[in-house]
Design an enzyme around this catalytic site. Structure first.
Site, PDB file in Angstrom:
ATOM      1  N   LEU A  99       0.822  -1.205   0.000  1.00 21.97           N
ATOM      2  CA  LEU A  99       0.000   0.000   0.000  1.00 21.97           C
ATOM      3  C   LEU A  99       0.859   1.260   0.000  1.00 21.97           C
ATOM      4  O   LEU A  99       2.043   1.213   0.340  1.00 21.97           O
ATOM      5  CB  LEU A  99      -0.925  -0.035   1.217  1.00 21.97           C
ATOM      6  N   PRO A 100       0.279   2.423  -0.356  1.00 23.62           N
ATOM      7  CA  PRO A 100       1.091   3.621  -0.581  1.00 23.62           C
ATOM      8  C   PRO A 100       1.721   4.264   0.659  1.00 23.62           C
ATOM      9  O   PRO A 100       2.876   4.665   0.622  1.00 23.62           O
ATOM     10  CB  PRO A 100       0.092   4.594  -1.235  1.00 23.62           C
ATOM     11  N   THR A 130       6.135   0.607   2.037  1.00 23.90           N
ATOM     12  CA  THR A 130       7.208   1.421   2.609  1.00 23.90           C
ATOM     13  C   THR A 130       6.573   2.486   3.481  1.00 23.90           C
ATOM     14  O   THR A 130       6.014   3.468   2.976  1.00 23.90           O
ATOM     15  CB  THR A 130       8.062   2.068   1.510  1.00 23.90           C
ATOM     16  N   LYS A 205      14.709  -0.330   4.480  1.00 25.66           N
ATOM     17  CA  LYS A 205      14.052   0.142   3.259  1.00 25.66           C
ATOM     18  C   LYS A 205      14.129   1.660   3.130  1.00 25.66           C
ATOM     19  O   LYS A 205      14.397   2.200   2.045  1.00 25.66           O
ATOM     20  CB  LYS A 205      12.592  -0.319   3.262  1.00 25.66           C
ATOM     21  N   LYS A 280       7.278  10.871  -0.660  1.00 21.46           N
ATOM     22  CA  LYS A 280       6.705  10.347   0.590  1.00 21.46           C
ATOM     23  C   LYS A 280       7.751   9.611   1.399  1.00 21.46           C
ATOM     24  O   LYS A 280       7.880   9.805   2.621  1.00 21.46           O
ATOM     25  CB  LYS A 280       5.522   9.435   0.254  1.00 21.46           C
TER      26      LYS A 280
END
EC number: 1.1.1.31
Length: 331
Positions: A99-100, A130, A205, A280
């Site tokens: 998911l975003p 992430t 990450k 983001k």
């Protein structure tokens, strides 16, 4: 057990042994039995090819996304299309989310009809989004209360790795739990790395994506400078990739159109890793850097530049569009 370490026996010779073939088949059957149903939520540029690779390996996958067309496409390919999170999760032995952002993960897990309300006892929950490490640290104990096991498992390799099934999974949680899901993850990737307690997969990450964002801007600047000075772009790319400036952004994902035909820069920067998403991720890096007191001057500058590109309506373009942006600034 059949050993491949016997003196003088090659893997090819061992593979022709009926007992060895039987052992492999039994191992595959055990894997299928352990994960007879998989739920997958989030079917974007990364999620879709990950599901396709799971199906190629024989897994039954129930899929859901807020975009109905994404569900329909995979349903046509053999997945079970679902109209809600609860439907995708119901009865699943493992649930994977891609998911975003923080809010999407937290909402998908905790809302009414969400993952935690619908998950069965004994299931594994693997979030490959992430997001901030605190998201994993929040959800892991909530999953445990439901009798499920939560792992943060973000990936590296981009859309190219997702399509090729060569992703690297960075796992945060209990190492024994990682071992149990590793065969499943290797259906979508080529490497599974244990990073530490919950949230550590995300730490790895975030650090990786910050470096990617910085290096892509560096390659875009270098290529733009050389081309503006009259250098042939292919010659310049070849020199960079055999010199000290060599990196993934220059060699595998060059931002100049036409240099590598299979990457987004050669397709009008469509698909890939969007500017809005790298902005983001760099925002997350900035937040955790402030919390920890770690200086990230280059990460902060990269964040600002991607945010500017996002404001210039480039948010849905691949991050390599930084080259095109710089090219226009210097024209």
């Amino acid at each position: 057990m059949i050993s491949l370490k016997s003196r003088g026996v090659s893997f090819v010779q061992a593979a022709s042994n009926p007992l060895f073939k039987s052992a492999l088949q039994n191992a595959f059957t055990d894997l299928q039995r352990s994960f007879s149903k998989i739920g997958f939520i989030g079917l974007g540029n990364m999620g879709k090819p990950m599901v396709q690779n799971l199906m190629k390996k024989g897994h039954k996958v129930s899929v859901y996304d807020v975009k109905e067309e994404c569900v329909t496409d995979l349903a046509k390919a053999g997945a079970t299309g679902c109209s809600s999170v609860a439907e995708a999760v119901d009865g699943s032995d493992a649930v994977i989310t891609m998911l975003p952002a923080n809010k999407h993960v937290l909402e998908t897990y905790t809302r009414k009809g969400g993952i935690l309300e619908s998950v069965k006892k004994g299931a594994f929950l693997i979030d490959s989004s992430t997001v901030d490490p605190s998201v994993s640290q929040t959800l892991a104990p909530l999953a445990k209360e439901k009798g499920a096991t939560y792992l943060d498992g973000p990936v590296s390799g981009g859309t190219i790795g997702a399509e090729a099934g060569t992703l690297t999974f960075m796992i945060g949680g209990e190492e024994t739990d990682m071992t149990k899901v590793e065969p499943l993850l290797l259906c979508m990737g080529s490497r599974v790395v244990y990073c530490g307690k919950h949230g550590m997969g995300l730490v790895a990450k975030i650090a990786n994506n910050m470096l990617l964002g910085i290096s892509m801007l560096g390659v875009a600047e270098a290529m733009n400078l050389g081309i503006k000075l009259g250098m042939d772009p292919k010659t310049l790319m070849g020199i960079l990739n055999t010199s000290t400036g060599r990196c993934w952004s220059s060699e595998m994902y060059n931002p100049v159109p036409g240099m590598i035909p299979t990457v987004p820069s050669s397709n009008n920067y469509k698909g890939g890793f969007g500017v809005a998403l790298i902005a983001k991720d760099l925002g997350i890096a900035q937040n955790v850097a402030i919390q920890s007191g770690a200086p990230i001057p280059m990460g902060s500058q990269a964040h600002q530049l991607y945010k500017i590109m996002e404001l210039k309506n480039l948010g849905d373009k691949d991050l390599a569009v930084a080259y095109q942006y710089l090219q226009k600034q210097s024209s």
